[in-house]
Design a protein around this motif. Structure first.
Motif, short mmCIF file in Angstrom:
data_model
loop_
_atom_site.label_atom_id
_atom_site.label_comp_id
_atom_site.label_asym_id
_atom_site.label_seq_id
_atom_site.Cartn_x
_atom_site.Cartn_y
_atom_site.Cartn_z
N LYS A 37 3.92 1.21 -9.34
CA LYS A 37 5.30 0.86 -8.99
C LYS A 37 5.32 -0.21 -7.90
N ALA A 38 4.33 -0.18 -7.01
CA ALA A 38 4.25 -1.14 -5.91
C ALA A 38 3.41 -2.37 -6.26
N ARG A 39 2.95 -2.46 -7.51
CA ARG A 39 2.12 -3.59 -7.98
C ARG A 39 0.75 -3.64 -7.30
N VAL A 40 0.27 -2.49 -6.86
CA VAL A 40 -1.07 -2.42 -6.26
C VAL A 40 -2.10 -2.71 -7.34
N ASN A 41 -3.01 -3.64 -7.06
CA ASN A 41 -4.05 -3.96 -8.04
C ASN A 41 -5.46 -3.76 -7.51
N SER A 42 -5.57 -3.24 -6.27
CA SER A 42 -6.90 -3.03 -5.67
C SER A 42 -6.85 -1.91 -4.65
N LYS A 354 -3.37 10.56 11.92
CA LYS A 354 -2.22 11.07 11.18
C LYS A 354 -0.93 10.33 11.54
N PHE A 355 -0.90 9.67 12.71
CA PHE A 355 0.28 8.90 13.07
C PHE A 355 0.13 7.41 12.73
N HIS A 356 -1.04 7.01 12.20
CA HIS A 356 -1.21 5.64 11.73
C HIS A 356 -0.46 5.50 10.40
N SER A 357 0.34 4.48 10.27
CA SER A 357 1.17 4.31 9.09
C SER A 357 0.33 4.08 7.83
N GLY A 358 0.95 4.30 6.69
CA GLY A 358 0.34 4.00 5.40
C GLY A 358 1.34 3.26 4.53
N MET A 359 0.86 2.66 3.45
CA MET A 359 1.77 2.01 2.51
C MET A 359 2.76 3.03 1.96
N LEU A 360 2.28 4.26 1.77
CA LEU A 360 3.12 5.38 1.39
C LEU A 360 3.18 6.30 2.61
N SER A 361 4.29 6.28 3.32
CA SER A 361 4.38 7.01 4.59
C SER A 361 4.71 8.48 4.34
N HIS A 362 4.81 9.23 5.42
CA HIS A 362 5.20 10.63 5.31
C HIS A 362 6.59 10.77 4.69
N ILE A 376 6.90 -6.59 -1.25
CA ILE A 376 5.77 -7.48 -1.04
C ILE A 376 4.90 -7.55 -2.28
N GLY A 377 4.62 -6.40 -2.89
CA GLY A 377 3.79 -6.37 -4.09
C GLY A 377 4.40 -7.17 -5.22
N ALA A 378 5.73 -7.04 -5.41
CA ALA A 378 6.39 -7.77 -6.48
C ALA A 378 6.34 -9.27 -6.23
#
Length: 480
Positions: A37-42, A354-362, A376-378
């Motif tokens: 969905k986020a256009r992740v390719n790697s 655990k408080f470091h952000s991710g592309m998919l957050s909590h 951004i991915g699109a």
């Protein structure tokens, strides 16, 4: 030599570190759905999975990684496969305490975090090589494999007895004999003359100021010792997959590695960049590190890590304001990055980050962070082969040299108020604000292509470097 475009296949790589071993396997299909969905390719797999892959000495647990590699291949997502050697499992330190690093005071650096290895330890190197060999043999032909990622953020220092032995061997190769070493270090001062190689130890805690020649050589040696570890694993994966590019991520303007020397041994030069969202000059900092990495790569480079939001290691960890992640990502592409990646895909639920952000957050897929990642991915997906594999040609070179930086950090200098990275950053900022295309160069590099060469602060210069600068000016170049 394989290059970054061999891995990107005409597209900007978009994704990040994926640590699914931290989550139930039932969550993996959801991750893949959202990645697409986020256009992740790697995705980068296995960075900190040594204890999972080798739960006890010599044992191997590859089943979970087999399933992940297959899952990525089935969904068209490439894998940057890491050797997990940055974080040895607890059993290694427990069974082989000689692999644990010692600090300047001789205190043991224990397991319980990461990077707890002595780069000079033959035992550590043997275990690292064995696991790398098995990884390369098992996944070298896998359709998901796009790139090898050796270790992670090499940053270990050690002052143990094994390091002392290795240091003495390195000094013999550099200086030849003790007379030459004594002359180079100026050991006539303070009665420091060495009569036997066995008398030489790493520059440990001393009563007062330490010998500057001694400490400078130890910084050079430490960079080379880490490079030996990298090269050993790199050679293993190249033997199995000669056409697959290899990288290891630099930390941003870190003093511990001679980045020029390291970049020559990498197929892809990659870096981790974490500007402070509250820094008014964060954009310039991001640009400077992109310019430095492009110069080290002499072409396209890889943004291996950035934060989608806040980090976890500053005193106060501010989130990125809306739009800043997108802006800094595009700035990196404009400065030659063919990969825009993050630490990490899914925000950790446990552990020190655990408080470091991710592309998919909590907050999940409805959160602002993931919505921005999708945008951004699109956008990056619209870029084609006419963009990847290209970079700007710099007109100006800022000189930067690790030897000079190391020497400048020593005690007994003219001014402790002068900070080498800040001087470098100030000069880059002035050029950046003037919209001048700026790269970086070593003092000994060929400077003829540049209209202007800036020497911000070179505490230490070799005779050959001085001759190079003089020749540049005599041939019509402008030197500041």
């Amino acid at each position: 030599m394989p290059a970054l475009d061999d891995a990107t296949r005409g597209r900007v790589l978009f994704g990040g570190d994926y640590n699914p071993e931290q989550w139930p396997e039932e969550s993996w299909p959801q991750d893949v759905r959202l990645m697409k969905k986020a256009r992740v390719n790697s995705v980068t797999l296995g960075v900190f999975s040594w204890a999972r892959l080798e739960p006890r000495p010599g044992a191997r647990d590859f089943g979970w990684l087999d399933r992940l590699m297959d899952l990525m291949a089935e969904n068209g997502i490439g894998v940057v496969l890491a050797t997990p050697t940055a974080s040895p499992p607890p059993w290694m330190g427990s069974r082989h305490p000689e692999t644990l690093p010692r600090d300047e005071d001789g205190r043991t650096v224990w397991w319980g975090s990461r990077q707890q290895f002595c780069p000079s330890s033959p035992v550590y190197r043997a275990y690292a090589a064995a696991l790398t060999e098995d990884l390369a043999a098992r996944y070298g032909g896998h359709p998901a494999l796009r790139m090898w990622h050796i270790n992670n953020e090499y940053c270990t220092h050690c002052w143990c007895d094994e390091t002392a032995r290795h240091f003495r061997d390195w000094l013999r190769a550099r200086h030849g004999g003790l007379d030459a070493l004594n002359e180079s270090w100026g050991t006539a001062f303070w009665s420091q003359r060495y009569d036997s190689w066995d008398e030489i130890i790493p520059p440990r805690r001393a009563q007062y100021l330490r010998n500057p020649g001694h400490t400078l050589d130890f910084r050079r040696f430490t960079s080379d010792a880490l490079l030996e570890c990298y090269a050993a694993e790199r050679d293993i994966v190249i033997r199995h997959t000669p056409d697959t590019p290899v990288t290891s991520n630099f930390m941003p303007l870190w003093s511990g590695q001679d980045g020029w020397g390291w970049a020559e041994r990498e197929d892809v030069v990659s870096v981790d960049i974490y500007p402070d969202p509250r820094d008014p000059h964060g954009g310039q900092y991001n640009a400077m590190l992109g310019d430095l990495t492009r110069s080290q790569a002499r072409g396209p480079w890889m943004l291996m890590e950035q934060a989608a939001g806040a980090v976890n290691w500053r005193g106060v960890n501010h989130p990125k304001p809306a739009g800043l992640n997108r802006l800094l990502s595009w700035q990196s592409v404009a400065r030659g990055a063919d990969a825009v990646c993050y630490f990490q895909w899914r925000q950790s639920r446990q552990g020190a980050e655990k408080f470091h952000s991710g592309m998919l957050s909590h907050a999940g897929e409805q959160g602002r962070t993931f919505r921005e990642i999708k945008q951004i991915g699109a956008e990056l997906e619209l870029l084609g082969p006419e963009v990847t594999g290209t970079h700007t040609v710099d007109e100006i070179a800022l000189l930067h040299d690790w030897d000079s930086w190391w020497a400048d950090q020593q005690d007994g200098r003219l001014s402790a108020r002068l900070d080498y990275p800040e001087v470098l950053r100030a000069w880059h900022r002035a050029l950046w604000e003037s919209n001048l295309r700026t790269g970086f160069a070593r003092p000994g590099h060929d400077l003829r292509p540049y209209r202007l060469v800036v020497v911000p602060h070179m505490y230490l210069l070799a005779d050959a470097a001085i001759d190079n600068l003089v020749r540049y000016v005599r041939d019509g170049g402008t030197l500041v």
